[in-house]
Scaffold this motif. Structure first.
Motif, PDB file in Angstrom:
ATOM      1  N   GLU A 186       0.822  -1.208   0.000  1.00  0.00           N
ATOM      2  CA  GLU A 186       0.000   0.000   0.000  1.00  0.00           C
ATOM      3  C   GLU A 186       0.856   1.258   0.000  1.00  0.00           C
ATOM      4  O   GLU A 186       0.517   2.250  -0.658  1.00  0.00           O
ATOM      5  N   GLU A 214      -1.895  -3.314  -9.562  1.00  0.00           N
ATOM      6  CA  GLU A 214      -2.998  -3.892  -8.792  1.00  0.00           C
ATOM      7  C   GLU A 214      -3.387  -5.263  -9.345  1.00  0.00           C
ATOM      8  O   GLU A 214      -3.621  -6.220  -8.584  1.00  0.00           O
ATOM      9  N   TRP A 217      -0.764  -7.797  -8.355  1.00  0.00           N
ATOM     10  CA  TRP A 217      -0.818  -8.132  -6.933  1.00  0.00           C
ATOM     11  C   TRP A 217      -1.953  -9.115  -6.647  1.00  0.00           C
ATOM     12  O   TRP A 217      -1.788 -10.058  -5.869  1.00  0.00           O
ATOM     13  N   GLN A 218      -3.109  -8.903  -7.292  1.00  0.00           N
ATOM     14  CA  GLN A 218      -4.225  -9.824  -7.106  1.00  0.00           C
ATOM     15  C   GLN A 218      -3.892 -11.196  -7.686  1.00  0.00           C
ATOM     16  O   GLN A 218      -4.217 -12.232  -7.081  1.00  0.00           O
ATOM     17  N   ARG A 221      -1.697 -13.005  -5.312  1.00  0.00           N
ATOM     18  CA  ARG A 221      -2.442 -13.491  -4.152  1.00  0.00           C
ATOM     19  C   ARG A 221      -3.167 -14.786  -4.480  1.00  0.00           C
ATOM     20  O   ARG A 221      -3.191 -15.728  -3.680  1.00  0.00           O
ATOM     21  N   GLU A 222      -3.742 -14.872  -5.670  1.00  0.00           N
ATOM     22  CA  GLU A 222      -4.448 -16.092  -6.062  1.00  0.00           C
ATOM     23  C   GLU A 222      -3.472 -17.256  -6.262  1.00  0.00           C
ATOM     24  O   GLU A 222      -3.769 -18.398  -5.880  1.00  0.00           O
ATOM     25  N   VAL A 469      -7.870 -17.222  -0.260  1.00  0.00           N
ATOM     26  CA  VAL A 469      -7.590 -15.906  -0.849  1.00  0.00           C
ATOM     27  C   VAL A 469      -8.045 -14.807   0.096  1.00  0.00           C
ATOM     28  O   VAL A 469      -7.347 -13.801   0.299  1.00  0.00           O
ATOM     29  N   ASN A 470      -9.210 -14.982   0.697  1.00  0.00           N
ATOM     30  CA  ASN A 470      -9.708 -14.003   1.653  1.00  0.00           C
ATOM     31  C   ASN A 470      -8.790 -13.881   2.851  1.00  0.00           C
ATOM     32  O   ASN A 470      -8.554 -12.788   3.366  1.00  0.00           O
ATOM     33  N   ASP A 473      -5.908 -11.777   1.885  1.00  0.00           N
ATOM     34  CA  ASP A 473      -6.254 -10.364   1.716  1.00  0.00           C
ATOM     35  C   ASP A 473      -5.953  -9.556   2.972  1.00  0.00           C
ATOM     36  O   ASP A 473      -5.613  -8.378   2.900  1.00  0.00           O
ATOM     37  N   VAL A 474      -6.137 -10.179   4.137  1.00  0.00           N
ATOM     38  CA  VAL A 474      -5.982  -9.434   5.395  1.00  0.00           C
ATOM     39  C   VAL A 474      -4.580  -9.566   5.957  1.00  0.00           C
ATOM     40  O   VAL A 474      -4.287  -9.026   7.011  1.00  0.00           O
ATOM     41  N   CYS A 475      -3.688 -10.299   5.283  1.00  0.00           N
ATOM     42  CA  CYS A 475      -2.308 -10.443   5.771  1.00  0.00           C
ATOM     43  C   CYS A 475      -1.502  -9.197   5.446  1.00  0.00           C
ATOM     44  O   CYS A 475      -1.669  -8.605   4.406  1.00  0.00           O
TER      45      CYS A 475
END
Length: 475
Positions: A186, A214, A217-218, A221-222, A469-470, A473-475
């Protein structure tokens, strides 16, 4: 230099953290590509660092030498201006005529006078001396768009940051903080967004970079979620088989040796599966200076053989019971609320391995059906085999998931500007799976149970991937 590709020169004093800032911003931790060193004056030339997506260069950064003689250079530019006010034409003349006396200042100003914007990196831990004021004046005289970055390399003395901000605010278009040794995704994104505010002419190119960043990055993550799910499946399916010999029943030394050998093989294989997963994550996030810690000694000594591990990670007792009930009370998730807290301790799990094996060797005839003794199975039929794994605790899958989430958190949280070698450890941090919603825990528990039974439920996999994945997201 190109009119189509926006360029930004990263300038500042020697050891202000210019190269480290670029390393973190561009995710480069390889000294062969971008040298980050405590040696004064390590950067002696301008190094071009393009940002390329799909073979198209969208933006360009330039790592420059540090200011060496800023006060003297400022006075020389003032001399060239005569009685007038110094400006771009005088800085350009300085670049053309003064390379022999001011080689570093000329090198760093060349790309700026050729059209690059300025990213001025300072360490606000240093007092605001005349040399820094001279650097700011020279950069102001260039007339180029300017962004100042505060890159603290220690604790900032009280009141010093505000003094820096006040002075920088008078000569720069924008002032931002960017810690090259701790900035995460971020912060990197916000820094790129700041470039839009100092030079809107290149807005389209910068916005394209942000969009592609972006998307990448997604996608990472996947792919990370896929690696973690693959790891969990392989770990829960892992078994070590050993043919039985009738002589083992009456020879205590031999049966103890077999018990130790099988347990050791099990944990070595488990460590190998973890190594593979962590290696995939390191490659995804472009880290060369992180090392994998998953070795057999840590599995039997730290990860699974201490009660603290099982107390800190995985689900709590009530959550385990609820997950097991929602999942249909499957055998792999069964949990007896009447047992003590030590039933979740790895010491008990490892003890159960030894106890189960001892019980078999003290027993009589071999049973025809599989009998489970805390992670040890005796398989009958045409052949006689001893099967070790997985540990019998219903918390085992959750501890595996928690440990990998903590490793992932360490990987994505490490700034590429750091040059120390570090282990990817799962020994720090609190449980992340305990904060999950109960319905998501139920999805994972059903899938864990199917894996433990040796038949992963492929129909659940899309939901499982979504849950993981969720979590990332919060890591």
């Amino acid at each position: 230099m190109s009119q189509e590709v926006p360029s930004f020169a990263v300038v500042g004093r020697v050891n202000a953290g210019k190269t480290a800032t670029l390393a973190t911003l561009l995710e480069v931790d390889d000294n062969e590509v971008l040298r980050v060193s405590a040696t004064p004056g390590e950067t002696t030339r301008v190094q071009v660092l393009p940002v390329v997506y799909h073979d198209e260069e969208l933006v360009r950064f330039l790592d420059t030498p540090g200011f060496q003689q800023p006060v003297e250079a400022m006075r020389e530019i003032q001399r060239l201006a005569g009685d007038g006010t110094p400006g771009p034409v005088h800085v350009q003349r300085f670049v053309a005529e003064c390379g022999a006396r001011f080689p570093d200042e000329v090198r760093l100003l060349e790309p700026v006078m050729a059209g690059a914007g300025v990213l001025y990196v300072v360490d606000p831990c240093n007092p605001l001396r005349d040399a820094f004021l001279a650097e700011m004046e020279i950069l102001r005289w260039t007339g180029r768009p300017r962004l100042a970055l505060l890159n603290p390399q220690g604790e900032i003395p009280a009141g010093q940051e505000s003094a820096w901000r006040e002075q920088l605010g008078a000569t720069f278009n924008l002032v931002r903080t960017f810690d090259a040794h701790s900035a995460r995704y971020e912060e990197r994104r916000r820094l790129l967004e700041s470039l839009l505010q100092i030079d809107e002419r290149h807005g389209d190119a910068i916005r394209r970079v942000l969009g592609k960043m972006e998307n990448e990055w997604q996608e990472r993550r996947e792919l990370a979620a896929e690696a973690i799910v693959d790891f969990l499946e392989a770990a829960l399916l892992l078994r070590v088989h050993e043919p039985l010999d009738e002589k083992d029943e009456g020879l205590p030394a031999r049966r103890e040796r077999k018990r130790a050998e099988m347990t050791d093989r099990y944990f070595k294989k488990l460590a190998g599966i973890e190594n593979e997963c962590v290696g995939r994550l390191l490659k995804l996030y472009r880290h060369h200076l992180l090392r994998i810690d998953a070795d057999p000694a840590r599995h039997t000594g730290l990860d699974l053989a201490t009660e603290e591990t099982w107390r800190k990670w995985g689900l709590g007792r009530a959550q385990l019971a609820a997950a097991g009930a929602i999942a249909g009370g499957a055998a792999g998730a069964a949990f007896d609320l009447g047992v003590g807290i030590h039933s979740l301790g790895a010491g008990t799990v490892i003890g159960a391995l030894g106890g189960g094996l001892a019980a078999f060797f003290k027993g009589g005839s071999l049973p025809e059906l599989k009998v489970k003794f805390g992670g040890i199975k005796l398989a009958g039929g045409d052949g006689r085999n001893l099967v070790v794994g997985p540990p019998a605790s219903p918390n085992f899958p959750w501890v595996l998931l928690d440990s990998m989430l903590l490793r992932y958190h360490g990987i994505v949280g490490r700034a590429h500007g750091r040059r120390d070698v570090e282990m990817v450890e799962a020994g720090a941090g609190e449980s992340r799976v305990r904060a999950m919603a109960s319905e998501k825990r139920a999805v994972l528990q059903k899938w864990f149970t199917s894996c433990l039974k040796g038949a992963p439920d492929r129909g659940l996999e899309p939901e499982v991937y979504g849950v993981v994945v969720n979590l990332l997201d919060v890591c």
